[in-house]
Design a protein around this motif. Structure first.
Motif, PDB file in Angstrom:
ATOM      1  N   ASN A 171      15.726 -13.228  -1.705  1.00 30.93           N
ATOM      2  CA  ASN A 171      15.923 -12.148  -2.745  1.00 30.93           C
ATOM      3  C   ASN A 171      14.683 -11.851  -3.275  1.00 30.93           C
ATOM      4  O   ASN A 171      14.385 -11.828  -4.405  1.00 30.93           O
ATOM      5  CB  ASN A 171      16.784 -12.909  -3.821  1.00 30.93           C
ATOM      6  CG  ASN A 171      17.116 -11.870  -5.019  1.00 30.93           C
ATOM      7  OD1 ASN A 171      17.413 -10.900  -4.532  1.00 30.93           O
ATOM      8  ND2 ASN A 171      17.384 -12.478  -6.096  1.00 30.93           N
ATOM      9  N   ARG A 205      11.039  -8.890  -2.212  1.00 35.94           N
ATOM     10  CA  ARG A 205      10.359  -7.719  -1.652  1.00 35.94           C
ATOM     11  C   ARG A 205       9.844  -8.270  -0.254  1.00 35.94           C
ATOM     12  O   ARG A 205      10.429  -9.178   0.340  1.00 35.94           O
ATOM     13  CB  ARG A 205       9.372  -6.966  -2.229  1.00 35.94           C
ATOM     14  CG  ARG A 205      10.103  -6.410  -3.300  1.00 35.94           C
ATOM     15  CD  ARG A 205       9.159  -5.414  -4.317  1.00 35.94           C
ATOM     16  NE  ARG A 205       8.168  -4.912  -3.342  1.00 35.94           N
ATOM     17  CZ  ARG A 205       8.283  -3.441  -2.716  1.00 35.94           C
ATOM     18  NH1 ARG A 205       9.548  -3.056  -3.275  1.00 35.94           N
ATOM     19  NH2 ARG A 205       7.328  -2.862  -2.160  1.00 35.94           N
ATOM     20  N   LYS A 239      14.826  -9.459   0.611  1.00 39.21           N
ATOM     21  CA  LYS A 239      16.264  -8.977   0.624  1.00 39.21           C
ATOM     22  C   LYS A 239      16.765  -7.811   1.284  1.00 39.21           C
ATOM     23  O   LYS A 239      15.874  -6.958   1.660  1.00 39.21           O
ATOM     24  CB  LYS A 239      16.447  -8.808  -0.896  1.00 39.21           C
ATOM     25  CG  LYS A 239      15.604  -7.765  -1.583  1.00 39.21           C
ATOM     26  CD  LYS A 239      16.050  -7.960  -3.210  1.00 39.21           C
ATOM     27  CE  LYS A 239      15.080  -7.099  -3.694  1.00 39.21           C
ATOM     28  NZ  LYS A 239      15.083  -6.943  -5.103  1.00 39.21           N
ATOM     29  N   ASN A 240      18.037  -7.585   1.471  1.00 43.89           N
ATOM     30  CA  ASN A 240      18.477  -6.485   2.241  1.00 43.89           C
ATOM     31  C   ASN A 240      18.230  -4.987   1.632  1.00 43.89           C
ATOM     32  O   ASN A 240      18.530  -4.134   2.516  1.00 43.89           O
ATOM     33  CB  ASN A 240      19.974  -6.742   2.694  1.00 43.89           C
ATOM     34  CG  ASN A 240      20.712  -6.717   1.552  1.00 43.89           C
ATOM     35  OD1 ASN A 240      20.492  -6.152   0.410  1.00 43.89           O
ATOM     36  ND2 ASN A 240      21.943  -7.069   1.782  1.00 43.89           N
ATOM     37  N   THR A 241      17.713  -4.708   0.898  1.00 42.66           N
ATOM     38  CA  THR A 241      17.269  -3.520   0.362  1.00 42.66           C
ATOM     39  C   THR A 241      15.969  -3.075   0.592  1.00 42.66           C
ATOM     40  O   THR A 241      15.255  -2.228   0.415  1.00 42.66           O
ATOM     41  CB  THR A 241      17.364  -3.429  -1.160  1.00 42.66           C
ATOM     42  OG1 THR A 241      16.889  -4.468  -2.053  1.00 42.66           O
ATOM     43  CG2 THR A 241      19.045  -3.564  -1.457  1.00 42.66           C
ATOM     44  N   MET A 242      15.187  -4.192   1.207  1.00 42.64           N
ATOM     45  CA  MET A 242      13.571  -3.897   1.635  1.00 42.64           C
ATOM     46  C   MET A 242      13.448  -4.053   2.949  1.00 42.64           C
ATOM     47  O   MET A 242      14.399  -4.065   3.820  1.00 42.64           O
ATOM     48  CB  MET A 242      13.026  -5.202   0.870  1.00 42.64           C
ATOM     49  CG  MET A 242      12.863  -5.296  -0.440  1.00 42.64           C
ATOM     50  SD  MET A 242      11.901  -4.127  -1.322  1.00 42.64           S
ATOM     51  CE  MET A 242      13.246  -3.225  -2.214  1.00 42.64           C
ATOM     52  N   HIS A 243      12.337  -3.482   3.504  1.00 42.84           N
ATOM     53  CA  HIS A 243      12.371  -3.301   4.939  1.00 42.84           C
ATOM     54  C   HIS A 243      12.297  -4.206   5.961  1.00 42.84           C
ATOM     55  O   HIS A 243      12.716  -4.474   7.029  1.00 42.84           O
ATOM     56  CB  HIS A 243      11.119  -2.208   5.205  1.00 42.84           C
ATOM     57  CG  HIS A 243      11.124  -0.895   4.646  1.00 42.84           C
ATOM     58  ND1 HIS A 243      10.235  -0.176   4.088  1.00 42.84           N
ATOM     59  CD2 HIS A 243      12.209  -0.038   4.777  1.00 42.84           C
ATOM     60  CE1 HIS A 243      10.810   1.111   3.728  1.00 42.84           C
ATOM     61  NE2 HIS A 243      11.887   1.107   4.134  1.00 42.84           N
ATOM     62  N   ASN A 269      16.285  -4.717   5.701  1.00 41.75           N
ATOM     63  CA  ASN A 269      17.121  -3.664   6.302  1.00 41.75           C
ATOM     64  C   ASN A 269      16.542  -2.927   7.275  1.00 41.75           C
ATOM     65  O   ASN A 269      17.262  -1.811   7.892  1.00 41.75           O
ATOM     66  CB  ASN A 269      17.543  -2.858   5.152  1.00 41.75           C
ATOM     67  CG  ASN A 269      16.599  -1.905   4.560  1.00 41.75           C
ATOM     68  OD1 ASN A 269      15.612  -1.867   4.994  1.00 41.75           O
ATOM     69  ND2 ASN A 269      16.914  -1.182   3.474  1.00 41.75           N
ATOM     70  N   THR A 318      20.498  -9.337   8.921  1.00 34.46           N
ATOM     71  CA  THR A 318      20.571  -8.218   7.777  1.00 34.46           C
ATOM     72  C   THR A 318      22.038  -7.665   7.524  1.00 34.46           C
ATOM     73  O   THR A 318      22.704  -7.681   8.614  1.00 34.46           O
ATOM     74  CB  THR A 318      19.634  -6.893   7.862  1.00 34.46           C
ATOM     75  OG1 THR A 318      19.708  -6.284   9.086  1.00 34.46           O
ATOM     76  CG2 THR A 318      18.217  -7.773   8.106  1.00 34.46           C
ATOM     77  N   SER A 319      22.256  -6.946   6.620  1.00 27.48           N
ATOM     78  CA  SER A 319      23.360  -6.295   6.395  1.00 27.48           C
ATOM     79  C   SER A 319      23.372  -4.906   6.965  1.00 27.48           C
ATOM     80  O   SER A 319      24.737  -4.036   7.089  1.00 27.48           O
ATOM     81  CB  SER A 319      23.452  -6.274   4.772  1.00 27.48           C
ATOM     82  OG  SER A 319      22.775  -5.406   4.229  1.00 27.48           O
ATOM     83  N   THR A 320      22.268  -4.167   7.630  1.00 28.02           N
ATOM     84  CA  THR A 320      22.473  -2.856   8.159  1.00 28.02           C
ATOM     85  C   THR A 320      21.850  -3.034   9.652  1.00 28.02           C
ATOM     86  O   THR A 320      21.523  -4.194  10.208  1.00 28.02           O
ATOM     87  CB  THR A 320      21.563  -1.775   7.491  1.00 28.02           C
ATOM     88  OG1 THR A 320      20.152  -2.655   7.325  1.00 28.02           O
ATOM     89  CG2 THR A 320      21.816  -1.772   5.982  1.00 28.02           C
TER      90      THR A 320
END
Length: 180
Positions: free
Chosen positions: A55, A57, A80-84, A115, A145-147
């Motif tokens: 959780n 960067r 986390k899944n909003t970072m590269h 992600n 990851t989620s993507t």
């Protein structure tokens, strides 16, 4: 935990970088157009990056640099899944950021998020093309990851490529991935 801007001849080694919320190591530059500060000869090796909860960067973010070497590190539970990704090479939308002579070699990646990829080369609108990039002999295991996700991803959206484009010399070689 460590942020550097406009540095030369830096060695970061034998550290335990654990439980970071932001970036573990951030190699930045100026955010003001025309005020250039570049990073040269940065060696990041033999470190442990443990995000503990995934959780956070990125473990390492490079916005700008030449002769950046990321070798023999261990990355676990990072990003986390909003970072590269655990290692994020990311020139931003300023005309003077550049990525040259970057090597990411002999590292291990275990149970990371993100992600884009464990090692992500992502950028847009950079006027200087990334050149001389090598990603070799890394090991990846159990990263999900989620993507859409790859262990190594190169996505430079702002770089126009055609028949007249000079060789960018990007080499991805001898990496091993397990159950990701």
């Amino acid at each position: 935990l460590i942020t550097l801007h406009g540095v030369k001849n830096v060695k970061i080694h034998w550290n335990n970088i654990r439980g970071f919320q932001g970036d573990g190591i951030y190699l930045g530059t100026s955010n003001t157009a025309g005020v250039e500060r570049h990073n040269y000869d940065v060696h990041i090796y033999n470190n442990l990056f443990d995000g503990i909860t995934k959780n956070n960067r990125n473990a390492i973010t490079v916005i700008d640099g030449e002769r950046i070497h990321i070798h023999h590190n261990h990355f676990t539970r990072c990003t986390k899944n909003t970072m590269h990704g655990a290692v994020d090479i990311e020139p931003n939308n300023y005309s003077f950021h550049y990525i040259k002579n970057i090597s990411v070699c002999d590292n291990t990646f275990y149970d990371n998020g993100g992600n884009v990829g464990n090692i992500a080369f992502v950028g847009g609108d950079a006027t200087t093309r990334p050149t001389n990039i090598i990603v070799a002999r890394n090991q990846f295991q159990d990263s999900v990851t989620s993507t859409a996700h790859a262990d190594v991803a190169v996505v430079f959206t702002g770089v126009q490529v055609d028949n007249d484009t000079p060789n960018m010399n990007i080499v991805i070689s001898d990496n091993v991935s397990y159950s990701g």
